[in-house]
Design a protein around this motif. Structure first.
Motif, mmCIF file in Angstrom:
data_model
loop_
_atom_site.group_PDB
_atom_site.id
_atom_site.type_symbol
_atom_site.label_atom_id
_atom_site.label_comp_id
_atom_site.label_asym_id
_atom_site.label_seq_id
_atom_site.Cartn_x
_atom_site.Cartn_y
_atom_site.Cartn_z
ATOM 1 N N PHE A 8 42.325 42.770 54.305
ATOM 2 C CA PHE A 8 42.448 42.885 52.848
ATOM 3 C C PHE A 8 43.920 42.826 52.475
ATOM 4 C CE2 PHE A 8 38.258 43.706 51.232
ATOM 5 C CZ PHE A 8 37.557 43.997 52.390
ATOM 6 N N VAL A 9 44.216 41.975 51.510
ATOM 7 C CA VAL A 9 45.621 41.668 51.274
ATOM 8 C C VAL A 9 46.105 41.937 49.859
ATOM 9 C CG1 VAL A 9 45.687 39.971 53.117
ATOM 10 C CG2 VAL A 9 45.022 39.275 50.833
ATOM 11 N N SER A 10 45.323 42.636 49.064
ATOM 12 C CA SER A 10 45.766 43.054 47.729
ATOM 13 C C SER A 10 46.073 41.922 46.786
ATOM 14 C CB SER A 10 47.009 43.940 47.788
ATOM 15 O OG SER A 10 46.774 45.031 48.599
ATOM 16 N N GLN A 11 45.504 40.743 47.042
ATOM 17 C CA GLN A 11 45.647 39.682 46.049
ATOM 18 C C GLN A 11 44.451 38.757 46.218
ATOM 19 O OE1 GLN A 11 48.980 37.140 47.029
ATOM 20 N NE2 GLN A 11 48.995 37.873 49.110
ATOM 21 N N LYS A 12 43.964 38.236 45.089
ATOM 22 C CA LYS A 12 42.831 37.323 45.198
ATOM 23 C C LYS A 12 43.367 35.995 45.703
ATOM 24 C CE LYS A 12 40.856 37.858 41.039
ATOM 25 N NZ LYS A 12 39.888 38.219 39.978
ATOM 26 N N TRP A 37 45.836 34.071 42.976
ATOM 27 C CA TRP A 37 45.609 33.749 41.569
ATOM 28 C C TRP A 37 45.244 35.014 40.818
ATOM 29 C CZ3 TRP A 37 40.902 33.553 38.643
ATOM 30 C CH2 TRP A 37 39.783 34.025 39.335
ATOM 31 N N ASP A 38 45.321 34.934 39.514
ATOM 32 C CA ASP A 38 44.887 36.011 38.621
ATOM 33 C C ASP A 38 45.708 37.280 38.794
ATOM 34 O OD1 ASP A 38 41.640 37.382 37.691
ATOM 35 O OD2 ASP A 38 43.245 36.472 36.512
ATOM 36 N N ASN A 39 46.888 37.179 39.320
ATOM 37 C CA ASN A 39 47.783 38.323 39.390
ATOM 38 C C ASN A 39 48.831 38.193 38.321
ATOM 39 O OD1 ASN A 39 47.113 40.187 41.253
ATOM 40 N ND2 ASN A 39 48.261 39.281 42.920
ATOM 41 N N GLU A 40 49.437 39.301 37.989
ATOM 42 C CA GLU A 40 50.554 39.185 37.056
ATOM 43 C C GLU A 40 51.690 38.428 37.719
ATOM 44 O OE1 GLU A 40 51.163 43.188 35.877
ATOM 45 O OE2 GLU A 40 49.871 42.988 34.137
ATOM 46 N N ASP A 76 48.856 30.769 38.353
ATOM 47 C CA ASP A 76 47.925 30.804 39.476
ATOM 48 C C ASP A 76 48.200 29.632 40.403
ATOM 49 O OD1 ASP A 76 45.033 31.664 37.409
ATOM 50 O OD2 ASP A 76 46.725 32.859 38.121
ATOM 51 N N LEU A 351 32.383 38.569 47.494
ATOM 52 C CA LEU A 351 32.664 37.827 46.276
ATOM 53 C C LEU A 351 33.013 36.393 46.662
ATOM 54 C CD1 LEU A 351 34.720 40.336 44.117
ATOM 55 C CD2 LEU A 351 32.338 39.728 43.946
ATOM 56 N N ASN A 354 36.884 31.256 47.896
ATOM 57 C CA ASN A 354 37.538 30.226 47.103
ATOM 58 C C ASN A 354 38.037 29.054 47.914
ATOM 59 O OD1 ASN A 354 37.282 31.539 44.638
ATOM 60 N ND2 ASN A 354 39.036 32.832 45.085
ATOM 61 N N ASP A 368 37.649 36.176 46.712
ATOM 62 C CA ASP A 368 38.015 36.940 45.523
ATOM 63 C C ASP A 368 37.947 38.433 45.787
ATOM 64 O OD1 ASP A 368 36.789 34.887 42.754
ATOM 65 O OD2 ASP A 368 38.748 35.069 43.717
ATOM 66 N N ALA A 369 37.415 38.829 46.939
ATOM 67 C CA ALA A 369 37.418 40.248 47.283
ATOM 68 C C ALA A 369 38.740 40.607 47.938
ATOM 69 C CB ALA A 369 36.260 40.550 48.237
ATOM 70 N N GLU A 370 39.725 39.728 47.769
ATOM 71 C CA GLU A 370 41.086 39.966 48.249
ATOM 72 C C GLU A 370 41.157 40.076 49.764
ATOM 73 O OE1 GLU A 370 43.049 43.031 46.012
ATOM 74 O OE2 GLU A 370 42.483 42.129 44.109
ATOM 75 N N GLN B 20 49.614 48.288 44.998
ATOM 76 C CA GLN B 20 49.214 47.265 45.959
ATOM 77 C C GLN B 20 48.284 47.803 47.026
ATOM 78 O OE1 GLN B 20 49.680 44.321 44.703
ATOM 79 N NE2 GLN B 20 50.614 43.479 46.515
ATOM 80 N N ARG B 23 44.786 48.854 45.955
ATOM 81 C CA ARG B 23 43.891 47.722 45.698
ATOM 82 C C ARG B 23 42.969 47.474 46.877
ATOM 83 N NH1 ARG B 23 46.654 42.818 42.384
ATOM 84 N NH2 ARG B 23 44.763 41.700 42.949
ATOM 85 N N LYS B 24 43.513 47.678 48.076
ATOM 86 C CA LYS B 24 42.674 47.460 49.249
ATOM 87 C C LYS B 24 41.536 48.470 49.256
ATOM 88 C CE LYS B 24 46.676 46.035 51.774
ATOM 89 N NZ LYS B 24 47.311 45.729 53.019
ATOM 90 N N ASN B 27 38.931 47.282 46.811
ATOM 91 C CA ASN B 27 38.163 46.143 47.281
ATOM 92 C C ASN B 27 37.217 46.503 48.409
ATOM 93 O OD1 ASN B 27 38.751 43.364 46.089
ATOM 94 N ND2 ASN B 27 40.754 44.297 46.169
ATOM 95 N N HIS B 368 44.135 43.091 35.286
ATOM 96 C CA HIS B 368 44.081 41.637 35.115
ATOM 97 C C HIS B 368 43.283 40.949 36.204
ATOM 98 C CE1 HIS B 368 47.771 42.649 37.426
ATOM 99 N NE2 HIS B 368 47.190 41.824 38.259
ATOM 100 N N SER B 369 43.143 41.613 37.347
ATOM 101 C CA SER B 369 42.534 40.943 38.485
ATOM 102 C C SER B 369 41.272 41.604 38.991
ATOM 103 C CB SER B 369 43.560 40.889 39.616
ATOM 104 O OG SER B 369 43.181 39.961 40.577
ATOM 105 N N GLN B 372 36.653 41.488 38.460
ATOM 106 C CA GLN B 372 35.511 40.949 39.187
ATOM 107 C C GLN B 372 34.745 42.016 39.941
ATOM 108 O OE1 GLN B 372 37.515 37.364 41.025
ATOM 109 N NE2 GLN B 372 35.436 36.614 40.810
ATOM 110 N N LEU B 373 35.470 43.035 40.404
ATOM 111 C CA LEU B 373 34.788 44.139 41.075
ATOM 112 C C LEU B 373 33.941 44.904 40.074
ATOM 113 C CD1 LEU B 373 37.706 45.592 43.220
ATOM 114 C CD2 LEU B 373 36.041 43.868 43.873
ATOM 115 N N LYS B 403 38.842 29.856 36.139
ATOM 116 C CA LYS B 403 38.510 31.242 35.823
ATOM 117 C C LYS B 403 37.327 31.284 34.857
ATOM 118 C CE LYS B 403 40.657 35.547 34.424
ATOM 119 N NZ LYS B 403 41.906 36.204 34.057
ATOM 120 N N LYS B 406 34.133 30.865 36.640
ATOM 121 C CA LYS B 406 33.676 32.061 37.345
ATOM 122 C C LYS B 406 33.029 33.040 36.374
ATOM 123 C CE LYS B 406 37.027 31.777 41.047
ATOM 124 N NZ LYS B 406 36.440 32.117 42.365
#
Lengths: 380, 610
Positions: A8-12, A37-40, A76, A351, A354, A368-370, B20, B23-24, B27, B368-369, B372-373, B403, B406
């Motif tokens: 798990f990498v904390s980004q989609k 993608w979809d990150n700030e 993205d 999820l 991609n 998308d589950a990062e 950060q 987030r893990k 998820n 923002h991300s 989906q969860l 997006k 999805k």
């Protein structure tokens, strides 16, 4: 034993790509790049799959992949491809195409070249400038082709500041993906279900061929060309259908295979074993399609975490005017010859997957589950 | 005039959500959550408890993984402020895992008397981990028994009930300090012979209790005989093993918290404690440990509520103490699967589990991300989940088509047709504004939005009128069955077909098509003039294309159009000029139609071959 490692990498993750190994070398894939993608703040990252002497207690290699370096990316990451050993090209949702350069000595990435306004709805010179996402790129040293939501096709050459060729309004709908057919020819897929072949040697902005499926205009999302047979192309659609096309014959696909339950995001022929095809989808699964004709021995090989699904059949018809939409194995003409074995490679539903990439015995995919999944034993 | 506030406040909900590393956690736990909901139907009978315990352990391992990673980051942090922040985050996670572990033992595992103590011992050992580093220090030194921390280590081992290891330490002391060897040996024997329930042991509780009493009496005897009088330390160890509270409290620092004290106390004074009696011991341990010097902290209250088996209180206190709904939402959901929560009706009609899940998911949607969860969490809230999802999903900003696809897929899978339509409409409008008519059309086809398809077709037709040719032929030529979506779209397709037929010089077919377009009422009235004008070249051909019948039809249409035009007296120069052009056109048409009619009548009236 086939093992697939997840992290798990904390980004989609929107795209994953193996770094190409130098041709003729016996190395296996070691490094891959990902885009988020979809990150700030999105970034393009390079990862290594631990051949750095990480041995665990019984001498095996650590399966986990480690981050080497990353760099911020505006917008993205819509598409990603390795241009050569050191350079990576990324397509952005802000409409730009960027070339990143990897410096192996200090493990950093830097921006090498940029075309920030490659895709736009109204031009940079107009007061109401509005950018359009760049949806797909393909590279063939020294050229880069990009396509976007503005229906535009750009041909760039590395180290040229401006685009070498631009086809404006090539398509009235969104172009989703592009790949090379033969070097001056590209094929694009769009959101009204058409495959268009363009030849850069010709002037003008008309495609030299348009192929589509009559019936529902299902958008096509991905395209890949057979590595050896340049006229065979596979596409994946919004309804999860996999289509195989022969661009020399007719305007319709040669076969249609009902596959996923939702959008198919990527389709890849295996570069060295083209009898194997891989697809990933919004429904959270990644499928391995094995059309090689070794019959029953293979059924025991792909069992880790996978569910072997029932056989689907396809037929390559020589009369291109007739296409058959095949959903059940009852319609197979030659069961022994035309079987495809399909295996799901991810251990559990997740999820959306991609992106995926295959190189040799290694496969990487991002979700998308990062999470990023890597396996190094595809064909064990 | 009301005074206005000169400040703009930036409000941010759930700051944790942006970390950060956390987030893990979100998820991974999402995966576990969804997995749990999915196997709910399969959870039956005896294996149900085991599976639920496994799920609980999964959750805990995710928390621990997060904790470890955050700890590494805290250690590696360059500035002290962020290092401190990470460390405090680590301790929060540690507290969460502590609480969850206890809840697992008491509520999910539902350990009976006997095994209960073993679980509690494991619980304490897991969370008081200074032992390992201390042990490594001491054992790693040249002369362990002379190490400063040696006796601390032995004491801690005894406090945690790790008597085998303590014995090994004592034997080192015996080797190094021959005069005390005898005492060490005796104490070691006591340690070895302490009866304890091991998993898989078939003794009953009564047997265990008897043996344990026996053993205790032996310890008592040694104390009274002053066997260990020569070594105060060894005597203190013996007293600990007797469960002497005063001695235990002397080692407050080594115990470090009241629940450790509680468990040690139970181990050495009532190992077969029953779950319902726990809270007596817990309360008294807390009081004794704090000794009136400090008041209980939120964590202490939560643990106390757990020992009292008051689940609702646990959840309530956790909700208050923690800044984020993650913990309570997942724990409550798991306990709900254990069928431990009565439906606790809150005023808006949903139960506590649902309330917490809704809050958590709403928090995810603010990110923002991670939205989906949130979708999956809403799915498993039977009362208000769907409605909440409908409201939230429309408000996700869509900056790329991917997006949007999805989001649309999520809506379509749940049959939220209203949302699909509204999202497609927004996207189609954007496309029209950007002049991407093909995209606009494909969005309206997806939403089955006939009205919008009409709008797009009108745009095409207008473009045609202005430019005299069609844009985006690749789209119009290949409409397929989508053409049926709206009349205007059908008209557009057929009109283009007319042009194609004309281009292929299939005039007869073109003519009939043109006529059918006009008579079938699918052509917008504003377009009739253009259609009639398109008929002109066909009328002017050498051969007669339109039959007499057809010509009559055309004339009727023309007259309809001409008479229908309102005589608005706008003294506009442009309008007069337009009128002029219009009149000329009408004149020309009338002439052409008349000529055609004449020729058609003649041709139809003549005999074949003449």
């Amino acid at each position: 034993m086939e093992e697939i490692y997840a992290k798990f990498v904390s980004q989609k993750i929107s795209k994953t790509r193996w770094r190409p190994v130098p041709s003729g070398s016996l190395q296996t894939a070691e490094t891959f790049a990902t885009g988020s993608w979809d990150n700030e703040e999105n970034c393009v990252s390079l990862w290594s799959i631990g051949d750095f002497g990480n041995l665990d207690s019984d001498g095996g290699f650590e399966g986990d992949h480690q981050l080497l370096c990353d760099i911020r990316h505006h917008g993205d990451v819509m598409d990603l491809q390795f241009f050569d050993q050191e350079r990576i090209v990324a397509a952005s949702s802000t409409g730009g195409v960027t070339v990143f350069l990897h410096h192996p000595n200090n493990q950093t990435l830097s921006v090498n070249q940029q075309w920030p306004a490659a895709h736009h709805h109204t031009g940079p010179s107009s007061p109401s400038y509005s950018s359009a996402p760049c949806t797909g790129i393909v590279c063939d040293n020294p050229e880069i082709v990009s396509v976007g939501e503005d229906g535009r096709i750009n041909l760039f050459r590395v180290d040229h500041k401006e685009a070498v060729r631009t086809i404006d309004n090539a398509d009235s709908s969104t172009l989703h993906a592009v790949t090379f057919l033969r070097t001056p020819e590209i094929v694009t897929v769009n959101s009204i279900g058409q495959l268009k072949i363009w030849d850069f040697r010709q002037q003008g902005s008309e495609p030299c061929q348009i192929l589509s499926l009559t019936g529902d205009r299902v958008p096509l999302h991905c395209v890949d060309r057979h590595p050896n047979q340049q006229h065979v192309v596979a596409t994946g659609g919004q309804d999860g259908m996999l289509s195989i096309w022969d661009v020399r014959q007719g305007t319709m696909p040669v076969s249609l295979l009902k596959a996923h339950e939702a959008e198919m995001w990527e389709v890849h022929f295996h570069p060295s074993n083209p009898d194997h095809l891989f697809t990933c989808s919004e429904d959270g699964s990644l499928w391995h399609w094995d059309a090689s004709t070794n019959g029953s021995e293979k059924s025991s090989l792909f069992h880790q975490g996978g569910r072997s699904s029932t056989f689907l059949s396809h037929s390559i018809s020589n009369q291109a005017t007739v296409h058959q939409s095949l959903i059940s194995s009852w319609l197979s003409t030659d069961p022994a010859k035309d079987r495809i074995e399909i295996t799901s490679l991810l251990p559990s539903r997740t999820l959306s997957v991609n992106s995926l990439d295959v190189l040799g015995p290694c496969l990487v995919c991002g979700t998308d589950a990062e999470a990023i999944y890597v396996t190094r034993q595809l064909f064990s | 005039m009301a005074p206005s506030c000169p400040f703009i406040y930036i409000v941010r909900k759930d700051a944790d959500v942006y970390s950060q590393i956390l987030r893990k956690l979100f998820n991974e736990s999402h995966g576990i959550f969804v997995g749990l909901q999915r196997i709910e139907e399969e959870l039956t009978g005896k294996s149900r408890k085991a599976q639920l315990v496994r799920v609980s352990k999964n959750y805990r391992s995710v928390i621990r993984a997060c904790m470890e990673e955050m700890h590494q980051v805290a250690v590696a942090a360059k500035d002290t402020a962020s290092g401190r922040q990470f460390s405090s985050q680590v301790s929060i996670l540690s507290a969460m895992e502590l609480i969850w572990n206890l809840c697992e033992i008491l509520f999910i595992e539902v350990a009976p008397a006997g095994p209960l103590l073993l679980h509690l011992l494991d619980w304490v050992r897991l969370h008081v981990c200074e032992v390992d580093s201390l042990s490594a220090d001491v054992l790693g030194s040249e002369n362990p028994s002379k190490h400063d921390g040696f006796w601390n280590l032995v004491t801690v081992l005894v406090l945690q009930g790790r008597l085998d290891e303590a014995r090994q330490m004592l034997s080192k002391e015996a080797d190094a300090n021959p005069p005390s060897a005898g005492m060490c040996r005796i104490l070691g024997d006591l340690m070895r012979t302490m009866p304890i329930l091991s998993p898989g042991n078939t003794q009953t509780l009564t047997e265990l209790e008897l043996k344990w009493q026996h053993w205790r009496e032996e310890c008592e005897r040694h104390l009274q005989d002053s066997t260990f009088a020569a070594s105060p330390r060894l005597e203190s160890l013996c007293k600990i093993m007797m469960g002497d509270e005063a001695t235990l409290l002397e080692h407050k620092e080594l115990l470090s918290n009241w629940y450790h004290f509680l468990v040690t106390r139970l181990l050495y004074s009532n190992p077969t404690v029953k779950p319902i009696d726990l809270h007596f011991y817990a309360q008294s341990s807390l009081n004794m440990f704090l000794g009136g010097e400090s008041s209980p902290e939120p964590l202490d209250n939560i643990l106390m509520a757990a020992f009292e088996f008051d689940i609702h209180q646990v959840i309530k206190e956790c909700s208050i103490a923690l800044s984020n709904w993650w913990f309570v939402a997942h724990l409550t959901d798991l306990l709900d699967h254990c069928r431990l929560l009565q439906s606790h009706n809150l005023y808006f009609g949903s139960n506590m589990r649902e309330f917490l899940l809704l809050e958590y998911a709403s928090g995810l949607f603010a990110h923002h991300s991670l939205w989906q969860l949130g979708v999956d969490y809403f799915d498993y809230c039977p009362e208000l989940g769907r409605v909440s999802l409908e409201l939230h999903i429309e408000r996700i900003p869509l900056n790329t088509e991917q997006k949007a696809l999805k989001v649309l897929r999520i809506c379509e899978q749940r049959q939220m047709t209203e949302q699909v339509r509204s999202i497609c409409k927004i996207l189609a409008m954007k496309a029209v504004r950007n002049n991407r008519l093909g995209s606009a059309l494909s969005w309206s086809i997806r939403a089955k939005d006939a009205a919008f398809a009409t709008l797009v077709s009108d745009r095409f037709l207008r473009d045609y009128c202005e430019r005299g040719c069609f844009s985006d032929l690749d789209l119009i030529d290949n409409l397929g069955p989508a053409m049926m979506l709206s009349d205007r779209l059908t008209f557009l397709g057929k009109y283009r077909e007319f042009h194609r037929l004309y281009g292929e010089k299939r005039f007869g077919d073109a003519a009939s098509l043109l006529l059918s377009l006009m008579t079938s009422q699918i052509a917008p009235r504003s377009f009739w003039m253009t259609l009639l004008t398109d008929a002109l070249p066909l009328l002017e051909q050498k051969q007669v294309i339109f039959s007499a019948e057809q010509t009559y039809e055309l004339m009727r249409c023309l007259e309809d159009l001409a008479s229908g035009r309102p005589g608005c007296g706008e003294p506009d120069a442009q309008r007069l000029q337009d009128d002029d052009i219009e009149t000329t056109k009408v004149e020309m048409l009338r002439l052409a139609l008349a000529r055609n009619l004449a020729q058609a009548i003649i041709r139809e009236g003549s005999l074949e071959g003449s």
